[in-house]
Design a protein around this motif. Structure first.
Motif, short mmCIF file in Angstrom:
data_model
loop_
_atom_site.label_atom_id
_atom_site.label_comp_id
_atom_site.label_asym_id
_atom_site.label_seq_id
_atom_site.Cartn_x
_atom_site.Cartn_y
_atom_site.Cartn_z
N LYS A 1 0.82 -1.22 0.00
CA LYS A 1 0.00 0.00 0.00
C LYS A 1 0.85 1.27 0.00
O LYS A 1 0.62 2.20 0.78
CB LYS A 1 -0.96 0.00 1.20
N VAL A 2 1.82 1.28 -0.88
CA VAL A 2 2.69 2.44 -1.02
C VAL A 2 1.91 3.59 -1.65
O VAL A 2 1.22 3.40 -2.66
CB VAL A 2 3.92 2.11 -1.90
N GLY A 3 1.99 4.76 -1.08
CA GLY A 3 1.20 5.91 -1.54
C GLY A 3 2.04 7.01 -2.16
O GLY A 3 1.82 8.19 -1.87
N ILE A 4 2.98 6.63 -3.02
CA ILE A 4 3.83 7.62 -3.69
C ILE A 4 3.46 7.65 -5.17
O ILE A 4 3.76 6.71 -5.93
CB ILE A 4 5.33 7.28 -3.53
N LYS A 5 2.79 8.71 -5.61
CA LYS A 5 2.25 8.79 -6.97
C LYS A 5 3.32 8.70 -8.04
O LYS A 5 3.14 8.06 -9.08
CB LYS A 5 1.45 10.09 -7.13
N SER A 6 4.45 9.35 -7.84
CA SER A 6 5.51 9.40 -8.85
C SER A 6 6.03 8.02 -9.21
O SER A 6 6.36 7.75 -10.37
CB SER A 6 6.66 10.29 -8.37
N ILE A 7 6.09 7.12 -8.22
CA ILE A 7 6.58 5.76 -8.48
C ILE A 7 5.61 5.01 -9.39
O ILE A 7 6.01 4.35 -10.35
CB ILE A 7 6.79 4.99 -7.17
#
Length: 387
Positions: A200-206
């Protein structure tokens, strides 16, 4: 100024932009800017890094690239609705699913009837099976409170399922030679997205970076590149590890871009039909007839008939607060294929002039007819019920 801002934020404004873009495309193609318009669409644009180089005309950058972003947003909407929305329960999606199935089968059969003897023409069988979400919903929203909100939800759900059908059709029937080395990169990208989703990673750029690599890999694999957008969207977590509504936030970020920029640009580069060389006998060719009657007749009859049988057999019921007359009016609006039909047309015939572009004109005429008649029909019957 506040009234203007309110209108711009309204869902129907996207439909207004589509109309403006279509009119401009027709003016450009049929006026003194015709050569300029054609040259721009076919101008080569390239990106490259060391030994990697990708060169495409502008029209394909729009159809393969920008439309992948559109399908990414559609994928986000699909996942959200399937996990926590109108598509989350079988009882909620049963009627729209059956209706969407009828709206694919009947138009395809009508197109097949007109074109089954022509091997090249029959490639366009899926053109009249599509429904333009923005346009159809935009027309319905213009009717305001005359139409029950349950019918708006039905149309939106049907259009979402219709898009899912279009995605499956594109993946199965409109692909070229497959590259297994590119597929290996696709698998690596999907694995990476799967890991991000799991934690549940919440980093849009990745997500955006991996999706771009996935898009390039799918493009090189032979499967149509727009599929990458949908697949990537399904790996976006509904909420990140901090409990933030990550998917909804990402959908909100891109929704305006797709509605107010990408779809209008797509309409502008694809709706420029040259009318000077189109004669009545060309408009009456088998492909044009298959598209027009498939969209305008096939969609409404297929959606209504499948729904009617499903409801009469006791498996479902009419949307709450609606009548059969109102329901049929919504069925008419499903014949607005417009951008989605133009997109499938570009895949089926590769922008060929074999039909003197009467195929694209048939899409515009059928969509316009379905929109106008659907609006008038609903306006009349909703008014009578209200009184």
């Amino acid at each position: 100024m506040n009234l203007i801002l309110k209108f711009v934020k309204h869902e129907s404004f996207g439909g207004v932009l589509l109309v403006i873009s279509t009119v401009l495309a027709l003016i450009f193609q049929n006026g003194f800017l015709s050569e300029f318009y054609s040259e721009i669409l076919r101008a080569e644009f390239s990106i490259g890094f060391r030994d990697f180089n990708l060169s495409k005309p502008l029209i394909l950058w729009v159809n393969d690239g920008l439309m992948a972003i559109f399908f990414f947003v559609v994928g986000l909407e699909l996942k959200r609705e399937m996990v926590d929305g109108e598509l989350s329960k079988p009882s909620q999606i049963a009627l729209p699913t059956i209706a969407a199935l009828g709206g694919v089968i009947f138009p395809a059969l009508i197109f097949w009837f007109f074109n089954h003897s022509n091997e090249f023409a029959i490639r366009g069988w899926a053109i009249p099976t599509a429904t333009d979400i923005a346009f159809a919903l935009g027309v319905l929203l213009l009717l305001g409170k005359r139409v029950p909100s349950s019918l708006k939800i039905f149309l939106l759900t049907l259009a979402i399922i219709d898009d899912l059908c279009a995605i499956i059709i594109i993946a199965l029937f409109y692909t070229s030679t497959l590259s297994f080395s590119a597929f290996l990169m696709v698998i690596i990208c999907l694995f990476a997205l799967g890991v991000l989703n799991y934690f549940k990673v919440g980093i849009k750029s990745i997500y955006i970076l991996i999706t771009i690599v996935l898009w390039l890999s799918v493009l090189k694999s032979g499967v149509h590149a727009t599929i990458a957008g949908v697949v990537a969207a399904f790996f976006v977590p509904l909420k990140d590890k901090d409990g933030r509504n990550f998917l909804e936030e990402l959908e909100h970020d891109w929704h305006g871009i797709t509605s107010y920029i990408i779809l209008p640009v797509f309409a502008f580069v694809n709706a420029g039909v040259g009318l000077s060389g189109v004669h009545i006998n060309q408009l009456l060719n088998s492909v044009s007839l298959g598209i027009f009657f498939g969209l305008f007749i096939g969609k409404q009859v297929g959606v209504f008939l499948f729904s009617f049988i499903f409801i009469k057999l006791g498996f479902g019921k009419l949307p709450e607060g609606s009548t059969w007359k109102q329901f049929y009016g919504v069925c008419i609006l499903t014949g607005i294929g417009f951008t989605m039909s133009l997109f499938v047309d570009s895949l089926a015939y590769n922008d060929s002039a074999a039909f003197f572009h009467a195929d694209k004109l048939a899409i515009l005429l059928a969509s316009f007819t379905a929109g106008v008649i659907g609006f008038i029909y609903l306006y009349i019957f909703s008014k009578k019920i209200k009184d």
